[in-house]
Design an enzyme around this catalytic site. Structure first.
Site, PDB file in Angstrom:
ATOM      1  N   SER A   1       0.835  -1.202   0.000  1.00 21.28           N
ATOM      2  CA  SER A   1       0.000   0.000   0.000  1.00 21.28           C
ATOM      3  C   SER A   1       0.866   1.247   0.000  1.00 21.28           C
ATOM      4  CB  SER A   1      -0.873  -0.020   1.257  1.00 21.28           C
ATOM      5  OG  SER A   1      -1.453   1.240   1.476  1.00 21.28           O
TER       6      SER A   1
ATOM      7  N   TYR B   1      -2.165  -1.079  11.044  1.00 18.81           N
ATOM      8  CA  TYR B   1      -2.359  -1.635   9.703  1.00 18.81           C
ATOM      9  C   TYR B   1      -1.179  -1.252   8.795  1.00 18.81           C
ATOM     10  CZ  TYR B   1      -3.886  -1.876   4.849  1.00 18.81           C
ATOM     11  OH  TYR B   1      -3.928  -2.103   3.487  1.00 18.81           O
TER      12      TYR B   1
ATOM     13  N   LYS C   1       2.032  -3.561   6.815  1.00 14.91           N
ATOM     14  CA  LYS C   1       2.479  -3.549   5.406  1.00 14.91           C
ATOM     15  C   LYS C   1       3.999  -3.328   5.344  1.00 14.91           C
ATOM     16  CE  LYS C   1      -1.402  -4.341   3.370  1.00 14.91           C
ATOM     17  NZ  LYS C   1      -1.634  -5.640   2.744  1.00 14.91           N
TER      18      LYS C   1
HETATM   19  P1  NAD Z   1     -10.808  -7.391   1.319  1.00 18.84           P
HETATM   20  O1  NAD Z   1     -11.049  -7.356   2.780  1.00 18.84           O
HETATM   21  O2  NAD Z   1     -11.967  -7.157   0.413  1.00 18.84           O
HETATM   22  O3  NAD Z   1     -10.140  -8.792   0.901  1.00 18.84           O
HETATM   23  C1  NAD Z   1      -9.288  -9.500   1.750  1.00 18.84           C
HETATM   24  C2  NAD Z   1      -9.724 -10.953   1.726  1.00 18.84           C
HETATM   25  O4  NAD Z   1      -8.822 -11.708   2.560  1.00 18.84           O
HETATM   26  C3  NAD Z   1     -11.125 -11.170   2.253  1.00 18.84           C
HETATM   27  O5  NAD Z   1     -11.837 -12.002   1.379  1.00 18.84           O
HETATM   28  C4  NAD Z   1     -10.897 -11.849   3.612  1.00 18.84           C
HETATM   29  O6  NAD Z   1     -11.968 -12.698   3.958  1.00 18.84           O
HETATM   30  C5  NAD Z   1      -9.589 -12.573   3.385  1.00 18.84           C
HETATM   31  N1  NAD Z   1      -8.792 -12.829   4.594  1.00 18.84           N
HETATM   32  C6  NAD Z   1      -8.406 -11.925   5.538  1.00 18.84           C
HETATM   33  N2  NAD Z   1      -7.674 -12.530   6.474  1.00 18.84           N
HETATM   34  C7  NAD Z   1      -7.564 -13.846   6.113  1.00 18.84           C
HETATM   35  C8  NAD Z   1      -6.920 -14.965   6.684  1.00 18.84           C
HETATM   36  N3  NAD Z   1      -6.252 -14.882   7.835  1.00 18.84           N
HETATM   37  N4  NAD Z   1      -7.001 -16.142   6.034  1.00 18.84           N
HETATM   38  C9  NAD Z   1      -7.693 -16.247   4.859  1.00 18.84           C
HETATM   39  N5  NAD Z   1      -8.326 -15.213   4.292  1.00 18.84           N
HETATM   40  C10 NAD Z   1      -8.267 -14.025   4.906  1.00 18.84           C
HETATM   41  O7  NAD Z   1      -9.641  -6.348   1.010  1.00 18.84           O
HETATM   42  P2  NAD Z   1      -9.135  -5.791  -0.378  1.00 18.84           P
HETATM   43  O8  NAD Z   1      -9.550  -4.377  -0.483  1.00 18.84           O
HETATM   44  O9  NAD Z   1      -9.470  -6.730  -1.460  1.00 18.84           O
HETATM   45  O10 NAD Z   1      -7.583  -5.787  -0.126  1.00 18.84           O
HETATM   46  C11 NAD Z   1      -6.738  -6.837  -0.595  1.00 18.84           C
HETATM   47  C12 NAD Z   1      -5.325  -6.570  -0.165  1.00 18.84           C
HETATM   48  O11 NAD Z   1      -4.921  -5.300  -0.684  1.00 18.84           O
HETATM   49  C13 NAD Z   1      -5.113  -6.474   1.342  1.00 18.84           C
HETATM   50  O12 NAD Z   1      -3.863  -7.027   1.636  1.00 18.84           O
HETATM   51  C14 NAD Z   1      -5.114  -4.990   1.601  1.00 18.84           C
HETATM   52  O13 NAD Z   1      -4.401  -4.665   2.761  1.00 18.84           O
HETATM   53  C15 NAD Z   1      -4.413  -4.490   0.355  1.00 18.84           C
HETATM   54  N6  NAD Z   1      -4.711  -3.086   0.043  1.00 18.84           N
HETATM   55  C16 NAD Z   1      -6.021  -2.709  -0.113  1.00 18.84           C
HETATM   56  C17 NAD Z   1      -6.309  -1.378  -0.363  1.00 18.84           C
HETATM   57  C18 NAD Z   1      -7.731  -0.913  -0.507  1.00 18.84           C
HETATM   58  O14 NAD Z   1      -7.978   0.294  -0.340  1.00 18.84           O
HETATM   59  N7  NAD Z   1      -8.693  -1.780  -0.825  1.00 18.84           N
HETATM   60  C19 NAD Z   1      -5.272  -0.451  -0.492  1.00 18.84           C
HETATM   61  C20 NAD Z   1      -3.953  -0.875  -0.351  1.00 18.84           C
HETATM   62  C21 NAD Z   1      -3.688  -2.218  -0.086  1.00 18.84           C
HETATM   63  C1  UD1 Z   2      -7.116   4.629   2.942  1.00 19.41           C
HETATM   64  C2  UD1 Z   2      -6.557   3.902   4.130  1.00 19.41           C
HETATM   65  C3  UD1 Z   2      -5.076   3.636   3.940  1.00 19.41           C
HETATM   66  C4  UD1 Z   2      -4.819   2.941   2.611  1.00 19.41           C
HETATM   67  C5  UD1 Z   2      -5.339   3.859   1.509  1.00 19.41           C
HETATM   68  C6  UD1 Z   2      -5.077   3.284   0.137  1.00 19.41           C
HETATM   69  C7  UD1 Z   2      -7.994   4.695   5.935  1.00 19.41           C
HETATM   70  C8  UD1 Z   2      -8.106   5.594   7.125  1.00 19.41           C
HETATM   71  N1  UD1 Z   2      -6.809   4.701   5.302  1.00 19.41           N
HETATM   72  O1  UD1 Z   2      -6.681   5.951   3.081  1.00 19.41           O
HETATM   73  O2  UD1 Z   2      -4.578   2.826   4.971  1.00 19.41           O
HETATM   74  O3  UD1 Z   2      -3.448   2.722   2.428  1.00 19.41           O
HETATM   75  O4  UD1 Z   2      -6.744   4.038   1.722  1.00 19.41           O
HETATM   76  O5  UD1 Z   2      -6.156   2.612  -0.346  1.00 19.41           O
HETATM   77  O6  UD1 Z   2      -8.908   3.965   5.607  1.00 19.41           O
HETATM   78  N2  UD1 Z   2     -12.736  11.297   3.158  1.00 19.41           N
HETATM   79  C9  UD1 Z   2     -13.741  12.182   3.521  1.00 19.41           C
HETATM   80  N3  UD1 Z   2     -14.872  11.666   4.082  1.00 19.41           N
HETATM   81  C10 UD1 Z   2     -15.061  10.332   4.287  1.00 19.41           C
HETATM   82  C11 UD1 Z   2     -14.031   9.438   3.918  1.00 19.41           C
HETATM   83  C12 UD1 Z   2     -12.867   9.955   3.360  1.00 19.41           C
HETATM   84  O7  UD1 Z   2     -13.614  13.388   3.347  1.00 19.41           O
HETATM   85  O8  UD1 Z   2     -16.113   9.928   4.817  1.00 19.41           O
HETATM   86  C13 UD1 Z   2     -11.516  11.836   2.523  1.00 19.41           C
HETATM   87  C14 UD1 Z   2     -10.221  11.552   3.277  1.00 19.41           C
HETATM   88  O9  UD1 Z   2      -9.948  12.581   4.201  1.00 19.41           O
HETATM   89  C15 UD1 Z   2      -9.211  11.502   2.105  1.00 19.41           C
HETATM   90  C16 UD1 Z   2     -10.038  10.937   0.947  1.00 19.41           C
HETATM   91  O10 UD1 Z   2     -11.385  11.183   1.280  1.00 19.41           O
HETATM   92  O11 UD1 Z   2      -8.795  12.800   1.773  1.00 19.41           O
HETATM   93  C17 UD1 Z   2      -9.833   9.453   0.731  1.00 19.41           C
HETATM   94  O12 UD1 Z   2     -10.080   8.764   1.953  1.00 19.41           O
HETATM   95  P1  UD1 Z   2     -10.114   7.167   2.041  1.00 19.41           P
HETATM   96  O13 UD1 Z   2     -10.978   6.621   0.965  1.00 19.41           O
HETATM   97  O14 UD1 Z   2     -10.442   6.791   3.448  1.00 19.41           O
HETATM   98  O15 UD1 Z   2      -8.608   6.732   1.672  1.00 19.41           O
HETATM   99  P2  UD1 Z   2      -7.229   7.190   2.358  1.00 19.41           P
HETATM  100  O16 UD1 Z   2      -7.427   8.184   3.396  1.00 19.41           O
HETATM  101  O17 UD1 Z   2      -6.301   7.549   1.267  1.00 19.41           O
END
Ligand code: NAD
Ligand code: UD1
Length: 332
Positions: free
Chosen positions: A123, A148, A152
């Site tokens: 991330s 969290y 990472k």
């Molecule tokens: P998500 O929660 O939708 O998907 C994660 C999946 O992993 C889920 O299906 C959950 O049931 C499964 N899981 C969690 N812990 C587990 C375990 N111990 N054993 C087996 N399964 C398990 O999340 P996502 O948004 O799809 O994110 C996927 C990856 O990307 C994560 O590692 C997350 O940290 C990373 N990531 C997500 C975002 C985002 O904003 N969505 C941003 C940066 C990084």
């Molecule tokens: C989120 C995660 C971060 C992850 C990143 C990348 C949180 C707190 N952080 O951050 O760990 O690495 O996504 O996917 O979840 N905002 C509002 N109102 C809301 C929600 C958000 O104004 O109700 C604003 C926030 O201040 C920010 C933007 O929208 O400026 C995006 O927010 P969000 O979607 O939560 O993502 P990140 O803060 O970037």
């Protein structure tokens, strides 16, 4: 390729499973459904004509993971993690255990089964507070503001050390910026339980009339309209980035770190306006105080991914909002 996909039922994982199937690969999903639903597998089947093999297991269960890994894989894509920032502050041990210990158990199983191609969901949070923008991969890893984020940073380090000790390993550390949107079919998307923490799912529920209004967390940032800027990336573009990273592993051992974003930032109010346009619905909002831990602005330098992976995003903010809205409107 036969690819072990941990967290394959989740938001990013499920879209990547679809891309893998469409590209002729054989994804095998491991998930414990702690943050996803079994119905996702059926919906992947409906979309692709192919329901992926599923192992319902926890990645922390090393024996189970070893048994699964020994069935033979060319690669692993590791999405399984807990990702709620606020919850990680309240329950840090749960996050270190699930994410860090889980990754260690998984990697041990892969070492035993001789699977040496590994794609990791990292991330942009690893950069901490940006000193300059855009963020590029050579910048030092920052200080996380929550457990969290630390998981990472720690998992990236575990993987660098594993690769050093096992030089035949190819590891891609994919640093996602802000994944949003949904599959254009409306069959897959992000459906957070309870009130969403992240911007786009929150805006979607306001547009749908489920939530009354958005709180905009601060309009006094040093940005053009004062609201926070992020690099939103369509989840299908993100999924395709994983396939590009996997393809690059052949004959290319080492650790490869890539930002996956569009390279463009959009403010909260820009996103609100784009959502209003695609949904033809008003998105009511009020300006409130800043959210603790938020950075003013974050967007990616995507030169590495463009040059080394031959990958770049093709879907703009409008398409991200349109696909999110399509998903929001479908009854599930
Ligand atoms: P998500 O929660 O939708 O998907 C994660 C999946 O992993 C889920 O299906 C959950 O049931 C499964 N899981 C969690 N812990 C587990 C375990 N111990 N054993 C087996 N399964 C398990 O999340 P996502 O948004 O799809 O994110 C996927 C990856 O990307 C994560 O590692 C997350 O940290 C990373 N990531 C997500 C975002 C985002 O904003 N969505 C941003 C940066 C990084
Ligand atoms: C989120 C995660 C971060 C992850 C990143 C990348 C949180 C707190 N952080 O951050 O760990 O690495 O996504 O996917 O979840 N905002 C509002 N109102 C809301 C929600 C958000 O104004 O109700 C604003 C926030 O201040 C920010 C933007 O929208 O400026 C995006 O927010 P969000 O979607 O939560 O993502 P990140 O803060 O970037």
């Amino acid at each position: 390729m036969r690819v072990l996909v941990t967290g394959g039922a989740g938001f990013v994982g499920s879209h990547t499973v679809v891309s893998l199937i469409e590209a002729g690969h054989e994804p095998v999903v491991v998930d414990n459904f702690i943050n996803s639903d079994r119905s996702v597998l059926g919906r992947i089947g409906k979309l692709t004509g192919n329901v992926p093999e599923l192992h319902e297991a926890d990645i922390r269960d090393k024996d189970a993971m070893t048994d699964i890994a020994r069935t033979g894989f060319d690669a692993c894509m590791h999405f399984a993690a807990l990702k709620a920032v606020g919850e990680s502050v309240e329950k840090p041990m749960l996050y270190y255990d699930n994410n860090v210990s889980g990754t260690i158990s998984l990697v041990e199983a892969l070492l035993e089964a001789d699977v040496n191609s590994f794609v990791f969901s990292s991330s942009c949070t690893v950069y901490g507070e940006p000193e300059t923008l855009p963020l590029d991969e050579s910048m030092p890893i920052g200080t996380a503001t929550n457990p969290y984020g630390w998981t990472k940073i720690m998992m990236e380090q575990v993987l660098r050390d594993v690769q050093l000790a096992n030089p035949d390993w190819s590891v891609s550390l994919l640093r996602y910026f802000n994944p949003v949107g949904a599959h254009p079919s409306g069959l897959l998307g992000e459906d957070p339980v309870g009130t969403p923490n992240n911007l786009m799912p929150y805006v979607a529920r306001v547009a749908a009339g489920i939530l009354p209004k958005l709180q905009v967390f601060g309009d006094d940032y040093p940005t053009a309209d004062g609201t926070g800027i992020r690099d939103y990336i369509h989840v299908v573009d993100l999924a395709e980035g994983h396939l590009a990273a996997l393809a690059r592993h052949a004959g290319d051992a080492g650790v490869h770190t890539y930002n996956l974003g569009t390279g463009q930032g959009h403010s909260v109010l820009e996103l609100v306006r784009a959502y209003e346009e695609v949904s033809s619905r008003p998105v009511a909002y009020e300006i409130t105080g800043r959210r603790p831990g938020d950075v003013a602005a974050s967007w990616a330098d995507v030169t590495m991914a463009t040059e080394h992976l031959g990958w770049m995003t093709t879907r703009d903010l409008h398409e991200m909002c349109a696909d999110s809205w399509n998903w929001q409107q479908k009854a599930r």
